[in-house]
Scaffold this active site. Structure first.
Site, PDB file in Angstrom:
ATOM      1  N   GLY A 106       0.786  -1.367   0.042  1.00 33.10           N
ATOM      2  CA  GLY A 106      -0.003  -0.056   0.162  1.00 33.10           C
ATOM      3  C   GLY A 106       0.944   1.214  -0.037  1.00 33.10           C
ATOM      4  O   GLY A 106       1.994   1.319   0.496  1.00 33.10           O
ATOM      5  N   SER A 107       0.362   2.304  -0.766  1.00 31.13           N
ATOM      6  CA  SER A 107       1.099   3.398  -0.880  1.00 31.13           C
ATOM      7  C   SER A 107       0.191   4.654  -0.862  1.00 31.13           C
ATOM      8  O   SER A 107       0.466   5.801  -1.752  1.00 31.13           O
ATOM      9  CB  SER A 107       2.082   3.489  -2.221  1.00 31.13           C
ATOM     10  OG  SER A 107       1.070   3.131  -3.194  1.00 31.13           O
ATOM     11  N   ASN A 109      -1.659   7.763   1.686  1.00 31.64           N
ATOM     12  CA  ASN A 109      -1.399   8.730   2.569  1.00 31.64           C
ATOM     13  C   ASN A 109      -0.686   7.981   3.872  1.00 31.64           C
ATOM     14  O   ASN A 109       0.380   8.398   4.220  1.00 31.64           O
ATOM     15  CB  ASN A 109      -2.460   9.385   2.916  1.00 31.64           C
ATOM     16  CG  ASN A 109      -2.141  10.721   3.522  1.00 31.64           C
ATOM     17  OD1 ASN A 109      -3.036  11.009   4.796  1.00 31.64           O
ATOM     18  ND2 ASN A 109      -1.527  11.457   3.229  1.00 31.64           N
ATOM     19  N   TRP A 110      -1.421   7.041   4.285  1.00 35.63           N
ATOM     20  CA  TRP A 110      -0.685   6.279   5.505  1.00 35.63           C
ATOM     21  C   TRP A 110       0.122   5.427   5.073  1.00 35.63           C
ATOM     22  O   TRP A 110       1.296   5.040   5.651  1.00 35.63           O
ATOM     23  CB  TRP A 110      -1.937   5.705   6.355  1.00 35.63           C
ATOM     24  CG  TRP A 110      -1.501   5.337   7.804  1.00 35.63           C
ATOM     25  CD1 TRP A 110      -1.744   4.094   8.138  1.00 35.63           C
ATOM     26  CD2 TRP A 110      -0.668   5.724   8.718  1.00 35.63           C
ATOM     27  NE1 TRP A 110      -1.457   3.770   9.566  1.00 35.63           N
ATOM     28  CE2 TRP A 110      -0.572   4.754   9.909  1.00 35.63           C
ATOM     29  CE3 TRP A 110      -0.115   7.143   8.730  1.00 35.63           C
ATOM     30  CZ2 TRP A 110       0.137   4.941  10.910  1.00 35.63           C
ATOM     31  CZ3 TRP A 110       0.745   7.008   9.914  1.00 35.63           C
ATOM     32  CH2 TRP A 110       0.665   6.364  11.062  1.00 35.63           C
ATOM     33  N   GLY A 111      -0.124   4.357   3.926  1.00 36.66           N
ATOM     34  CA  GLY A 111       0.821   3.416   3.624  1.00 36.66           C
ATOM     35  C   GLY A 111       2.014   4.070   3.242  1.00 36.66           C
ATOM     36  O   GLY A 111       3.034   3.446   3.660  1.00 36.66           O
ATOM     37  N   LYS A 217      -7.936   0.422   8.868  1.00 41.51           N
ATOM     38  CA  LYS A 217      -8.899   0.444   9.759  1.00 41.51           C
ATOM     39  C   LYS A 217     -10.102   0.188   9.143  1.00 41.51           C
ATOM     40  O   LYS A 217     -10.646   0.798   8.229  1.00 41.51           O
ATOM     41  CB  LYS A 217      -9.025   1.836  10.322  1.00 41.51           C
ATOM     42  CG  LYS A 217      -7.662   2.159  11.365  1.00 41.51           C
ATOM     43  CD  LYS A 217      -7.669   3.550  11.853  1.00 41.51           C
ATOM     44  CE  LYS A 217      -6.122   3.472  12.578  1.00 41.51           C
ATOM     45  NZ  LYS A 217      -5.915   4.998  13.114  1.00 41.51           N
ATOM     46  N   LYS A 310     -13.830   4.487  15.385  1.00 42.62           N
ATOM     47  CA  LYS A 310     -13.858   5.791  15.604  1.00 42.62           C
ATOM     48  C   LYS A 310     -13.820   6.675  14.026  1.00 42.62           C
ATOM     49  O   LYS A 310     -14.336   7.847  14.376  1.00 42.62           O
ATOM     50  CB  LYS A 310     -12.626   6.293  16.195  1.00 42.62           C
ATOM     51  CG  LYS A 310     -11.193   5.968  15.629  1.00 42.62           C
ATOM     52  CD  LYS A 310     -10.786   6.752  14.539  1.00 42.62           C
ATOM     53  CE  LYS A 310      -9.742   5.994  13.716  1.00 42.62           C
ATOM     54  NZ  LYS A 310      -9.304   6.689  12.336  1.00 42.62           N
ATOM     55  N   ASN A 376     -12.359  11.730   7.541  1.00 46.76           N
ATOM     56  CA  ASN A 376     -13.974  11.442   7.913  1.00 46.76           C
ATOM     57  C   ASN A 376     -14.555  12.714   8.171  1.00 46.76           C
ATOM     58  O   ASN A 376     -15.667  12.871   7.840  1.00 46.76           O
ATOM     59  CB  ASN A 376     -14.005  10.377   8.731  1.00 46.76           C
ATOM     60  CG  ASN A 376     -13.441   8.936   8.136  1.00 46.76           C
ATOM     61  OD1 ASN A 376     -14.202   8.558   7.327  1.00 46.76           O
ATOM     62  ND2 ASN A 376     -12.361   8.552   8.466  1.00 46.76           N
TER      63      ASN A 376
END
Ligand SMILES: NC(=O)c1ccc[n+]([C@@H]2O[C@H](COP(=O)([O-])OP(=O)(O)OC[C@H]3O[C@@H](n4cnc5c(N)ncnc54)[C@H](O)[C@@H]3O)[C@@H](O)[C@H]2O)c1
Ligand SMILES: O=P(O)(O)OC[C@H](O)CO
Length: 471
Positions: A106-107, A109-111, A217, A310, A376
């Site tokens: 995965g690449s 934003n978080w990856g 998530k 969340k 979100n």
């Protein structure tokens, strides 16, 4: 109250020493006595207001005991101990095998952010990790150039993490199966709607000795009911999988602004032994940075549930923010949301621990940060102010990124509807009805009014039965 009950037994009785500073226990609250909380100043006494005659807690004695306990626990480190902080890792792990090869799948934003963290650590720990980290990139064209080529030449992910320099040992790889070749540790980090396809493509390409961490998530709702994504990965690929989750907005972590996170991992039955296999210390070495503080525990369910749900609460926060209702309304949403998160966890994943929700970064801290500045909340606010639906908002705001609460609220609704329990989770249900059925967001207060308070099991001894006083 859990911590209070435990420490009450260690408290001594008697009068307070005149020289000692007294700290009323009621002001400190139960959290202040938990192991991970700051220790009060030596020489102070904590008065226990709960039961007459007045008892006190000797802080000096407590600190001594705590230090002794910490020393003992470091000396006799066991992998399964919950909430035990893993101390320094550098030069402690004696490897009896080749360094672990790591691949990030995965690449986004978080990856990309996590790949940066991992690649920095593999360089720093060559005895533990192979320096090269492959990052699987879902290939796309950026102004006529391949994203993987841009990442490998400019060392920036110009689409999903622009402006952040990436380590040169991080290699963008467009082939999923090639990227996992020879990998010992897989770090999954894609928007969770893409996981089933990725996992099906990986089948047959991953050996059972591979270990994994899911940074995703969300949930998988299918024939097996509601499943944690780590369990889904384990079931599909037959590899052990833990999770990483915390109060971690990617743009802040990428800029190396300090934050905390939680990694949860349980040793597999075929654990090969220290120095031979992935354990808590290896995972700490892989993810901990001076700007990214890691606590490793074993409550995979707790951190995964908190991380997924969340995002649904954050949508509700965005709605009230967009309506201009202010901070009180957002706080009310978070209070109710936390109750539903814990209730969901206790109901469907009883192995998860209530303490995780308030002691770990993956719990209430992640709820707060996501409700303050996550994608979100931005999408939901945009829906409220621009009168757009969630998918239009995502498309117009996020440039290909994903607000996972939009899918998670549907998964949660489908699961709860199957169990005929939607009424027990009115906030989650309200979010689903707003996003998918056009329910007016102004109706949230009425919808959540019915929430029953959720009772947490308490190990405080029961009070003596009162003798009835005859008139
Ligand atoms: N971004 C954050 O701040 C953050 C923080 C913590 C956790 N997370 C979680 O991490 C997970 C990954 O989020 P992210 O921010 O890296 O992703 P993202 O929201 O930035 O999504 C973009 C990624 O999705 C990929 N993608 C698009 N179409 C695809 C397809 N058909 N198949 C496979 N991949 C495709 C893109 O290539 C890109 O890598 C999510 O579950 C998210 O909730 C995100
Ligand atoms: O930006 P969001 O809303 O996807 O939230 C990001 C993270 O999950 C925060 O930890």
């Amino acid at each position: 109250m859990l911590a209070l009950g435990r420490f009450a037994t260690a408290a001594t009785t008697g009068a307070a020493r005149p020289s000692a500073r007294a700290v009323p226990l009621s002001l400190l609250g139960p959290l202040s006595l938990s192991v991970s909380a700051p220790v009060p100043l030596p020489g102070s006494l904590l008065f226990m207001h709960s039961a007459p005659p007045l008892r006190y807690f000797d802080v000096d004695e407590y600190i001594l005991k705590r230090r002794k306990r910490l020393t003992m626990s470091t000396a006799t480190a066991k992998h399964h101990a919950p909430f035990k902080r893993v101390e320094s890792v550098q030069n402690i792990i004696h490897m009896h095998r080749d360094p672990f090869k790591v691949t990030v799948i995965g690449s986004g934003n978080w990856g990309t952010t996590i790949a940066k963290v991992v690649a920095e650590n593999t360089v720093l720990n060559p005895h533990l990790f192979a320096q090269r980290v492959d990052m699987w990139v879902f290939e796309e064209d950026i102004d006529g150039e391949k994203l993987t080529e841009i990442i490998n030449t400019k060392h920036q992910n110009v689409k999903y993490l622009p402006g952040i320099d990436l380590p040169h040992n991080l290699v963008a790889n467009p082939s999923l199966t090639d990227s996992v070749k020879g990998a010992d540790i897989l770090v999954f980090n894609v928007p969770h709607q893409f996981l089933p396809r990725i996992v099906s493509q990986l089948k047959g390409h991953v050996s059972p000795s591979v270990r994994a961490i899911s940074c995703l998530k969300g949930f998988e709702v299918g024939a097996k009911g509601v499943q944690l994504l780590s369990s889904y990965i384990t079931d599909e690929l037959e590899i052990q999988c833990g999770a990483l989750s915390g109060a971690n907005l990617a743009p802040e972590v990428a800029k190396e602004h300090w934050s905390e996170t939680t990694v949860a991992y349980q040793l597999p039955e075929d654990f090969k032994g220290e120095g031979l296999d992935v354990d808590h210390r290896v995972l700490k070495a892989l993810f901990h940075r001076p700007y990214f503080h890691v606590n490793v525990i074993d409550d995979v369910a707790g951190i995964s549930i908190a991380g997924a749900l969340k995002n649904v609460v954050a949508l509700a926060c965005g709605f009230v923010e967009g309506l201009g209702w202010g901070n009180n309304a957002a706080a009310a949403i978070q209070r109710v949301g936390l109750g539903e998160i814990i209730k969901f966890g206790q109901m469907f994943f009883p192995e998860s621990r209530v303490e995780t929700y308030y002691q770990e970064s993956a719990g209430v801290a992640d709820l707060i940060t996501t409700c303050s500045g996550g994608r979100n909340v931005k999408v939901a606010k945009y829906m409220a102010t621009q009168n757009k639906d969630a998918f239009e908002a995502e498309k117009e705001l996020l440039n290909g990124q994903s607000a996972q609460g939009v899918i998670t609220c549907k998964e949660v609704h489908e699961w709860l509807a199957k169990c005929e329990l939607t009424e027990d989770f009115p906030l989650f249900e309200a979010v689903y009805q707003i996003v998918y059925n056009g329910m007016p967001m102004e109706q949230i207060p009425e919808m959540i009014d019915e929430l029953e308070p959720f009772e947490v099991e308490d190990d405080t001894p029961e009070a003596e039965p009162q003798t009835e006083v005859q008139a």
